[in-house]
Scaffold this motif. Structure first.
Motif, PDB file in Angstrom:
ATOM      1  N   HIS A  47       0.862  -1.188   0.000  1.00  0.00           N
ATOM      2  CA  HIS A  47       0.000   0.000   0.000  1.00  0.00           C
ATOM      3  C   HIS A  47       0.892   1.230   0.000  1.00  0.00           C
ATOM      4  O   HIS A  47       1.739   1.383   0.886  1.00  0.00           O
ATOM      5  CB  HIS A  47      -0.953  -0.021   1.198  1.00  0.00           C
ATOM      6  CG  HIS A  47      -2.104  -0.969   0.990  1.00  0.00           C
ATOM      7  ND1 HIS A  47      -2.002  -2.312   1.230  1.00  0.00           N
ATOM      8  CD2 HIS A  47      -3.354  -0.764   0.505  1.00  0.00           C
ATOM      9  CE1 HIS A  47      -3.168  -2.903   0.922  1.00  0.00           C
ATOM     10  NE2 HIS A  47      -3.989  -1.987   0.479  1.00  0.00           N
ATOM     11  N   LEU A  48       0.699   2.058  -1.004  1.00  0.00           N
ATOM     12  CA  LEU A  48       1.530   3.249  -1.169  1.00  0.00           C
ATOM     13  C   LEU A  48       0.729   4.480  -0.778  1.00  0.00           C
ATOM     14  O   LEU A  48      -0.371   4.712  -1.305  1.00  0.00           O
ATOM     15  CB  LEU A  48       1.989   3.389  -2.625  1.00  0.00           C
ATOM     16  CG  LEU A  48       2.979   4.534  -2.853  1.00  0.00           C
ATOM     17  CD1 LEU A  48       4.382   4.105  -2.414  1.00  0.00           C
ATOM     18  CD2 LEU A  48       2.996   4.986  -4.308  1.00  0.00           C
ATOM     19  N   GLY A  49       1.304   5.271   0.127  1.00  0.00           N
ATOM     20  CA  GLY A  49       0.671   6.525   0.522  1.00  0.00           C
ATOM     21  C   GLY A  49       1.418   7.704  -0.060  1.00  0.00           C
ATOM     22  O   GLY A  49       2.656   7.713  -0.078  1.00  0.00           O
ATOM     23  N   PHE A  50       0.675   8.666  -0.573  1.00  0.00           N
ATOM     24  CA  PHE A  50       1.280   9.923  -1.040  1.00  0.00           C
ATOM     25  C   PHE A  50       0.270  11.035  -0.771  1.00  0.00           C
ATOM     26  O   PHE A  50      -0.869  10.769  -0.354  1.00  0.00           O
ATOM     27  CB  PHE A  50       1.710   9.844  -2.513  1.00  0.00           C
ATOM     28  CG  PHE A  50       0.661   9.337  -3.468  1.00  0.00           C
ATOM     29  CD1 PHE A  50       0.346   7.982  -3.536  1.00  0.00           C
ATOM     30  CD2 PHE A  50      -0.010  10.215  -4.321  1.00  0.00           C
ATOM     31  CE1 PHE A  50      -0.621   7.514  -4.428  1.00  0.00           C
ATOM     32  CE2 PHE A  50      -0.963   9.750  -5.225  1.00  0.00           C
ATOM     33  CZ  PHE A  50      -1.273   8.401  -5.270  1.00  0.00           C
ATOM     34  N   VAL A  51       0.704  12.250  -0.960  1.00  0.00           N
ATOM     35  CA  VAL A  51      -0.126  13.401  -0.588  1.00  0.00           C
ATOM     36  C   VAL A  51      -0.564  14.133  -1.847  1.00  0.00           C
ATOM     37  O   VAL A  51       0.263  14.455  -2.702  1.00  0.00           O
ATOM     38  CB  VAL A  51       0.654  14.350   0.353  1.00  0.00           C
ATOM     39  CG1 VAL A  51      -0.202  15.565   0.727  1.00  0.00           C
ATOM     40  CG2 VAL A  51       1.088  13.612   1.609  1.00  0.00           C
ATOM     41  N   PRO A  56      -4.134  12.782   2.248  1.00  0.00           N
ATOM     42  CA  PRO A  56      -3.492  11.493   1.984  1.00  0.00           C
ATOM     43  C   PRO A  56      -4.259  10.655   0.954  1.00  0.00           C
ATOM     44  O   PRO A  56      -5.488  10.693   0.903  1.00  0.00           O
ATOM     45  CB  PRO A  56      -3.519  10.805   3.349  1.00  0.00           C
ATOM     46  CG  PRO A  56      -4.726  11.389   4.024  1.00  0.00           C
ATOM     47  CD  PRO A  56      -4.822  12.812   3.552  1.00  0.00           C
ATOM     48  N   VAL A  57      -3.503   9.911   0.160  1.00  0.00           N
ATOM     49  CA  VAL A  57      -4.065   8.917  -0.752  1.00  0.00           C
ATOM     50  C   VAL A  57      -3.296   7.617  -0.524  1.00  0.00           C
ATOM     51  O   VAL A  57      -2.066   7.633  -0.432  1.00  0.00           O
ATOM     52  CB  VAL A  57      -3.916   9.346  -2.233  1.00  0.00           C
ATOM     53  CG1 VAL A  57      -4.418   8.260  -3.172  1.00  0.00           C
ATOM     54  CG2 VAL A  57      -4.648  10.659  -2.487  1.00  0.00           C
ATOM     55  N   VAL A  58      -4.018   6.510  -0.393  1.00  0.00           N
ATOM     56  CA  VAL A  58      -3.392   5.194  -0.221  1.00  0.00           C
ATOM     57  C   VAL A  58      -3.971   4.257  -1.261  1.00  0.00           C
ATOM     58  O   VAL A  58      -5.194   4.066  -1.320  1.00  0.00           O
ATOM     59  CB  VAL A  58      -3.645   4.628   1.200  1.00  0.00           C
ATOM     60  CG1 VAL A  58      -3.006   3.243   1.339  1.00  0.00           C
ATOM     61  CG2 VAL A  58      -3.103   5.572   2.267  1.00  0.00           C
ATOM     62  N   LEU A  59      -3.099   3.689  -2.085  1.00  0.00           N
ATOM     63  CA  LEU A  59      -3.549   2.767  -3.137  1.00  0.00           C
ATOM     64  C   LEU A  59      -2.681   1.514  -3.131  1.00  0.00           C
ATOM     65  O   LEU A  59      -1.502   1.575  -2.786  1.00  0.00           O
ATOM     66  CB  LEU A  59      -3.445   3.449  -4.516  1.00  0.00           C
ATOM     67  CG  LEU A  59      -4.332   4.687  -4.735  1.00  0.00           C
ATOM     68  CD1 LEU A  59      -4.024   5.315  -6.086  1.00  0.00           C
ATOM     69  CD2 LEU A  59      -5.801   4.326  -4.618  1.00  0.00           C
ATOM     70  N   PRO A  60      -3.266   0.380  -3.530  1.00  0.00           N
ATOM     71  CA  PRO A  60      -2.483  -0.859  -3.582  1.00  0.00           C
ATOM     72  C   PRO A  60      -1.673  -0.946  -4.876  1.00  0.00           C
ATOM     73  O   PRO A  60      -2.138  -0.531  -5.934  1.00  0.00           O
ATOM     74  CB  PRO A  60      -3.558  -1.947  -3.553  1.00  0.00           C
ATOM     75  CG  PRO A  60      -4.746  -1.310  -4.204  1.00  0.00           C
ATOM     76  CD  PRO A  60      -4.682   0.164  -3.886  1.00  0.00           C
ATOM     77  N   VAL A  91       6.778   9.421  -0.364  1.00  0.00           N
ATOM     78  CA  VAL A  91       5.834   8.310  -0.238  1.00  0.00           C
ATOM     79  C   VAL A  91       6.094   7.546   1.050  1.00  0.00           C
ATOM     80  O   VAL A  91       7.179   7.621   1.634  1.00  0.00           O
ATOM     81  CB  VAL A  91       5.930   7.315  -1.422  1.00  0.00           C
ATOM     82  CG1 VAL A  91       5.561   7.985  -2.742  1.00  0.00           C
ATOM     83  CG2 VAL A  91       7.312   6.682  -1.504  1.00  0.00           C
ATOM     84  N   CYS A  92       5.089   6.816   1.464  1.00  0.00           N
ATOM     85  CA  CYS A  92       5.229   5.831   2.525  1.00  0.00           C
ATOM     86  C   CYS A  92       4.669   4.532   1.973  1.00  0.00           C
ATOM     87  O   CYS A  92       3.501   4.476   1.563  1.00  0.00           O
ATOM     88  CB  CYS A  92       4.469   6.259   3.776  1.00  0.00           C
ATOM     89  SG  CYS A  92       4.603   5.081   5.129  1.00  0.00           S
ATOM     90  N   THR A  94       3.887   0.602   2.607  1.00  0.00           N
ATOM     91  CA  THR A  94       3.655  -0.300   3.735  1.00  0.00           C
ATOM     92  C   THR A  94       3.154  -1.651   3.254  1.00  0.00           C
ATOM     93  O   THR A  94       2.302  -1.725   2.359  1.00  0.00           O
ATOM     94  CB  THR A  94       2.659   0.347   4.724  1.00  0.00           C
ATOM     95  OG1 THR A  94       3.203   1.597   5.149  1.00  0.00           O
ATOM     96  CG2 THR A  94       2.419  -0.538   5.934  1.00  0.00           C
TER      97      THR A  94
END
Lengths: 228, 228
Positions: A47-51, A56-60, A91-92, A94
């Motif tokens: 799962h990638l988080g970006f702004v 925040p947006v989190v997508l697989p 990015v984060c 996870t």
């Protein structure tokens, strides 16, 4: 990060930074490179988080690792790809593997057994053609080892439609829980069952495509690929 | 959002917003409430994204759904809990269920079968004691249905150490892929196997806690809970 990153490679550990140190249960955290790699390599999805516009947006995404870099598969036209600035996109990334349901006598000590890796860094789009092909091959191999030699590589048109983002593995940590429930001693005699229900990800019998020529045999890399 | 939210509830669909409309493969997206609920209810883990000092953070959480709200389990002292402002913390909550490995004749058409729900909203800490207890009960029930009646509820001290965040289910969408690989017709005669390898999450035999009194039987809610 540059100095810490170099240091991390020398001693086999990622640097301990504020954002790779959880605020709670620090006893469950590790910064060694080897177990972090193992979790990233086992997981099929991240799962990638970006702004975007401050939110925040989190997508697989499907990911793979080549040495000290992670690669993510996306497309040239995706909002993510188009939002990567020249200096890279913070990015984060996870990844979480679920290993068990932890059923304690007290509701408070109910938990999950898991292994989760958090990576912080800046994503860049891969521009170098050789690196792009190597990353795409590794992405296919990540899904099924041995598959890249038994499928058609991308054409020039397909490569142009594909985008791969690179995230350096420089700031990362693993948080994990394992083992039985940790009930309070005062609860030991409560009449409730306590223990762990293991959870695993299992691959089922391969299902041939409806239009597959029946003369094409099931290859070893699929037949032998029974569990992660 | 207020108007759209009301509309969503009337017609059984979430509002179609920019951030719940993917930039690619819009044919794979649905906004109906029922399938979004089903994916959220099936998943054991969600990934929550929020912004700290302008940079993204993504962490795994146990979640549950009660009607039109999601609840996340964390602790009073967590960095997340402490960073929730009075007006709520903008979050993106994403859940992904992996259903299969899609092996195409071309590397380009390799894919994953999956169901992924993305929820955008603002998280608030649950302050009302009744809502807190209801959410904690639902969290335990989400892990194993029937479990809350067969475990000790939280004490006042335990409740004080626990934090639950509420995220309204007002802006959400489901993106999913299913079915066989979608090879180009020109690739149909390539000598490569093509098809899907199903992926599922499986529960193993329950493992009693080492200190469990052998006289405590395995309850039906655990024994009968064999697969998600």
């Amino acid at each position: 990060m540059t100095t810490s990153e170099g240091a991390a490679r020398r001693d086999g550990e990622f640097p301990v930074t504020t954002r790779t140190t959880p605020s709670r249960r620090r006893d469950r955290v590790r910064h060694e490179v080897t177990p972090v790699h193992a979790v990233l390599d086992e997981a099929l999805v991240c799962h990638l988080g970006f702004v975007v516009d401050g939110e925040p947006v989190v997508l697989p995404f499907l990911h793979t690792r080549l040495g000290e870099n992670l690669y993510l598969h996306t497309s040239s036209g995706s909002r993510l790809t188009r939002s990567v600035p020249p200096e890279g996109l913070p990015v984060c990334l996870t990844v979480t593997l679920l290993d068990g349901l932890v059923l304690a006598r007290s509701q408070f000590h109910h938990s999950l057994n898991y292994r989760s890796v958090v990576v912080h860094g800046r994503a860049h789009r891969v521009e170098d053609p050789e690196e792009l092909v190597a990353a795409l091959t590794a992405l296919v191999e990540h899904v099924v080892p041995g598959r890249s030699a038994a499928s058609r590589p991308g054409s020039a048109r397909e490569l142009a439609a594909t985008a791969v983002l690179r995230v350096p593995l420089a700031e990362a940590s693993l948080k994990a829980r394992s083992g039985p429930p940790a009930d309070d001693p005062a609860d030991a005699d409560l009449p409730y069952w306590a223990g762990v229900v293991p959870v695993s990800t299992v691959l089922g019998p391969p299902e041939p495509a409806p239009d597959l020529d029946p003369a094409v045999p099931l290859p070893d890399h699929v037949a032998g690929y029974r569990s992660r």
